[in-house]
Motif scaffolding. Structure first.
Motif, mmCIF file in Angstrom:
data_model
loop_
_atom_site.group_PDB
_atom_site.id
_atom_site.type_symbol
_atom_site.label_atom_id
_atom_site.label_comp_id
_atom_site.label_asym_id
_atom_site.label_seq_id
_atom_site.Cartn_x
_atom_site.Cartn_y
_atom_site.Cartn_z
ATOM 1 N N LYS A 138 0.838 -1.190 0.000
ATOM 2 C CA LYS A 138 0.000 0.000 0.000
ATOM 3 C C LYS A 138 0.878 1.247 0.000
ATOM 4 N N LEU A 139 0.565 2.160 -0.895
ATOM 5 C CA LEU A 139 1.243 3.451 -0.942
ATOM 6 C C LEU A 139 0.258 4.507 -0.474
ATOM 7 N N LEU A 140 0.560 5.148 0.623
ATOM 8 C CA LEU A 140 -0.314 6.178 1.177
ATOM 9 C C LEU A 140 0.210 7.553 0.807
ATOM 10 N N VAL A 141 -0.606 8.312 0.091
ATOM 11 C CA VAL A 141 -0.302 9.708 -0.221
ATOM 12 C C VAL A 141 -1.214 10.550 0.658
ATOM 13 N N ARG A 142 -0.626 11.315 1.557
ATOM 14 C CA ARG A 142 -1.405 12.096 2.519
ATOM 15 C C ARG A 142 -1.736 13.478 1.954
ATOM 16 N N GLU A 143 -2.846 14.041 2.439
ATOM 17 C CA GLU A 143 -3.235 15.385 2.024
ATOM 18 C C GLU A 143 -2.110 16.375 2.350
ATOM 19 N N GLY A 144 -1.780 17.183 1.376
ATOM 20 C CA GLY A 144 -0.775 18.220 1.603
ATOM 21 C C GLY A 144 0.661 17.768 1.433
ATOM 22 N N GLU A 145 0.887 16.522 1.056
ATOM 23 C CA GLU A 145 2.264 16.074 0.830
ATOM 24 C C GLU A 145 2.789 16.648 -0.474
ATOM 25 N N GLN A 146 4.065 16.992 -0.450
ATOM 26 C CA GLN A 146 4.721 17.460 -1.664
ATOM 27 C C GLN A 146 5.215 16.260 -2.464
ATOM 28 N N ILE A 147 5.564 16.512 -3.704
ATOM 29 C CA ILE A 147 6.039 15.426 -4.558
ATOM 30 C C ILE A 147 7.300 14.786 -3.987
ATOM 31 N N VAL A 148 8.155 15.558 -3.340
ATOM 32 C CA VAL A 148 9.369 14.971 -2.757
ATOM 33 C C VAL A 148 9.002 14.003 -1.626
ATOM 34 N N ASP A 149 7.929 14.311 -0.900
ATOM 35 C CA ASP A 149 7.464 13.400 0.158
ATOM 36 C C ASP A 149 6.927 12.107 -0.451
ATOM 37 N N ILE A 150 6.151 12.260 -1.526
ATOM 38 C CA ILE A 150 5.592 11.082 -2.202
ATOM 39 C C ILE A 150 6.713 10.226 -2.770
ATOM 40 N N ALA A 151 7.740 10.873 -3.308
ATOM 41 C CA ALA A 151 8.881 10.135 -3.867
ATOM 42 C C ALA A 151 9.537 9.272 -2.804
ATOM 43 N N ASN A 152 9.665 9.806 -1.608
ATOM 44 C CA ASN A 152 10.272 9.034 -0.509
ATOM 45 C C ASN A 152 9.391 7.857 -0.113
ATOM 46 N N GLU A 153 8.074 8.057 -0.117
ATOM 47 C CA GLU A 153 7.157 6.962 0.204
ATOM 48 C C GLU A 153 7.236 5.871 -0.859
ATOM 49 N N VAL A 154 7.326 6.279 -2.112
ATOM 50 C CA VAL A 154 7.429 5.314 -3.214
ATOM 51 C C VAL A 154 8.682 4.464 -3.063
ATOM 52 N N SER A 155 9.773 5.096 -2.656
ATOM 53 C CA SER A 155 11.035 4.362 -2.505
ATOM 54 C C SER A 155 10.959 3.315 -1.394
ATOM 55 N N LYS A 156 10.039 3.504 -0.444
ATOM 56 C CA LYS A 156 9.903 2.563 0.678
ATOM 57 C C LYS A 156 9.100 1.315 0.297
ATOM 58 N N VAL A 157 8.161 1.460 -0.623
ATOM 59 C CA VAL A 157 7.263 0.340 -0.932
ATOM 60 C C VAL A 157 7.477 -0.245 -2.329
ATOM 61 N N THR A 158 8.425 0.294 -3.072
ATOM 62 C CA THR A 158 8.728 -0.250 -4.400
ATOM 63 C C THR A 158 10.236 -0.390 -4.539
ATOM 64 N N ASP A 159 10.658 -0.893 -5.684
ATOM 65 C CA ASP A 159 12.085 -1.012 -5.973
ATOM 66 C C ASP A 159 12.636 0.241 -6.641
ATOM 67 N N TYR A 160 11.761 1.253 -6.811
ATOM 68 C CA TYR A 160 12.196 2.494 -7.445
ATOM 69 C C TYR A 160 12.762 3.453 -6.403
ATOM 70 N N THR A 161 13.738 4.240 -6.808
ATOM 71 C CA THR A 161 14.316 5.228 -5.903
ATOM 72 C C THR A 161 13.506 6.517 -5.976
ATOM 73 N N ALA A 162 13.701 7.364 -4.978
ATOM 74 C CA ALA A 162 13.033 8.664 -4.978
ATOM 75 C C ALA A 162 13.481 9.484 -6.179
ATOM 76 N N GLU A 163 14.758 9.356 -6.539
ATOM 77 C CA GLU A 163 15.297 10.109 -7.676
ATOM 78 C C GLU A 163 14.631 9.672 -8.978
ATOM 79 N N GLU A 164 14.396 8.376 -9.107
ATOM 80 C CA GLU A 164 13.729 7.868 -10.312
ATOM 81 C C GLU A 164 12.297 8.386 -10.399
#
Length: 372
Positions: A138-164
């Motif tokens: 599960k990827l949780l995107v919270r209200e008011g999160e910036q794209i950099v925050d979402i990128a960090n969340e993505v890096s935690k639950v997928t094999d993709y890096t925040a930079e990617e």
């Protein structure tokens, strides 16, 4: 015709009887051998089937995820189990299921182990599996999160890096594809080329299922699609106003961070509209923090001077684009604000209560009473 002597007749009869006896014995032996062979085959076959119905490995309790597709035949299911080393023999499983007249298996994801017998596996299929793979996260995107925050969340639950992730949201070719797919949502955004991240404000806050087969493009597209779905009910109302979709999402991103409930947010939105109509700077700390590219609890006077088009203490208007990804409540408050004559607001950081003022003098008095 000459007649044989009596003793010769007796001899021939005995000879024929002996031959019949030999043939009879041979036939009997063949029949007995055949019956024995059949018995051996039945015994061996029975042992083979019996063993084929037993667990592949009684000591191996680790589960293997198996997906049974919708409409899969027994033959297909049998092969899936054999490929997963969950049954000894696919044909035995198939014919055993047919022999027992088992009702149709339910599609879904199943957690099976080599320690399960065929009967236990069949019971699992009858009970039904899950609609979602256990491999999905599960990827949780919270209200008011910036794209950099979402990128960090993505890096935690997928094999993709925040930079990617950040590179993908700024991929111009990908962005153009999204504009074509969601013209009402993203059509206005092409008029604002100097944004930091092309899709800031367009990745809707929600919980997303992430499995191993989802690419970054698929993940991001799903978020944009969700934003379009939410915004679809507001497009007609937005078209009647003075701000386009991009500007609405920009203002909503400020409203998102400045208030916590709908009533306050509708008043905060009215303050921003009143200041815009009066040609005043919005002067919101949310914008300064974005300009600084860091989250700060308290801003200094030096921070307020940062030279960035996102700094709304320094520049009039809404800035290049959204400062975060707002939720629907903030969007609704921005599209349907209260009608007030407020030009100022501040919040008590302890009680979270928001105070509104019509004049700067009233604002200073409230600041002295509740902040200083």
């Amino acid at each position: 015709m000459d007649k044989l002597p009596m003793n010769q007749k007796i001899s021939n009869r005995k000879k024929r009887e002996k031959e019949k006896s030999i043939v009879s014995k041979i036939v009997t032996r063949f029949i007995l051998f055949g019956l024995l062979l059949i018995l051996i085959v039945v015994i061996i076959g029975s042992m083979f089937v019996s063993n084929a119905l037993k667990p592949v490995d009684p000591n191996q309790t680790d589960t293997v995820e198996v997906q049974i597709p919708t409409g899969a035949s027994v033959s297909q299911i049998s092969q899936i189990l054999k490929d997963g080393d969950l049954v000894h023999n696919a044909s035995v499983f198939k014919y055993y299921v047919k022999m027992k007249n088992v009702p149709g298996f339910k599609a879904g994801y199943y957690q099976l182990s080599p320690s399960m017998s065929v009967d236990e596996i069949i019971t699992s299929f009858i009970d039904g599996g899950t609609d979602q793979s256990s491999a999905a996260k599960k990827l949780l995107v919270r209200e008011g999160e910036q794209i950099v925050d979402i990128a960090n969340e993505v890096s935690k639950v997928t094999d993709y890096t925040a930079e990617e992730f950040l590179a993908k949201v700024n991929d111009q070719d990908f962005y153009q594809l999204l504009v074509k797919e969601f013209p009402q949502l993203l059509g206005d955004s092409v008029k604002y080329p100097n944004v930091r991240y092309r899709l800031e404000g367009y990745l809707f806050p929600a919980t997303y299922d992430i499995d191993r087969d989802k690419t970054l493009q698929m993940i991001i597209t799903e978020m944009v699609q969700k934003t379009n779905q939410v915004m679809s009910k507001y497009y007609e109302k937005i078209a009647e106003g003075n701000l386009d979709v991009h500007q609405i999402l920009t203002l909503a991103s400020l409203v998102e961070k400045e208030g916590t409930d709908l009533d306050d947010r509708k008043k905060i939105a009215s303050v921003f509209y009143n200041r815009l109509n009066a040609d005043m700077m919005l002067q919101t700390d949310v914008a300064v923090s974005y300009a600084l590219e860091e989250h700060k609890e308290a801003l200094t006077y030096e921070d307020l001077e940062v030279d960035s088009p996102y700094n709304l203490y320094k520049y009039k208007g809404l800035g290049p684009g959204p400062f975060n990804n707002p939720g629907e409540q903030a969007i609704a408050a921005t599209i349907n604000p209260d009608n007030t004559d407020y030009y100022y607001f501040l919040a008590d950081i302890n009680t979270k209560k928001v105070y509104f003022a019509k004049t700067y003098e009233e604002h200073l008095e409230l600041k002295k009473q509740y902040i200083d």
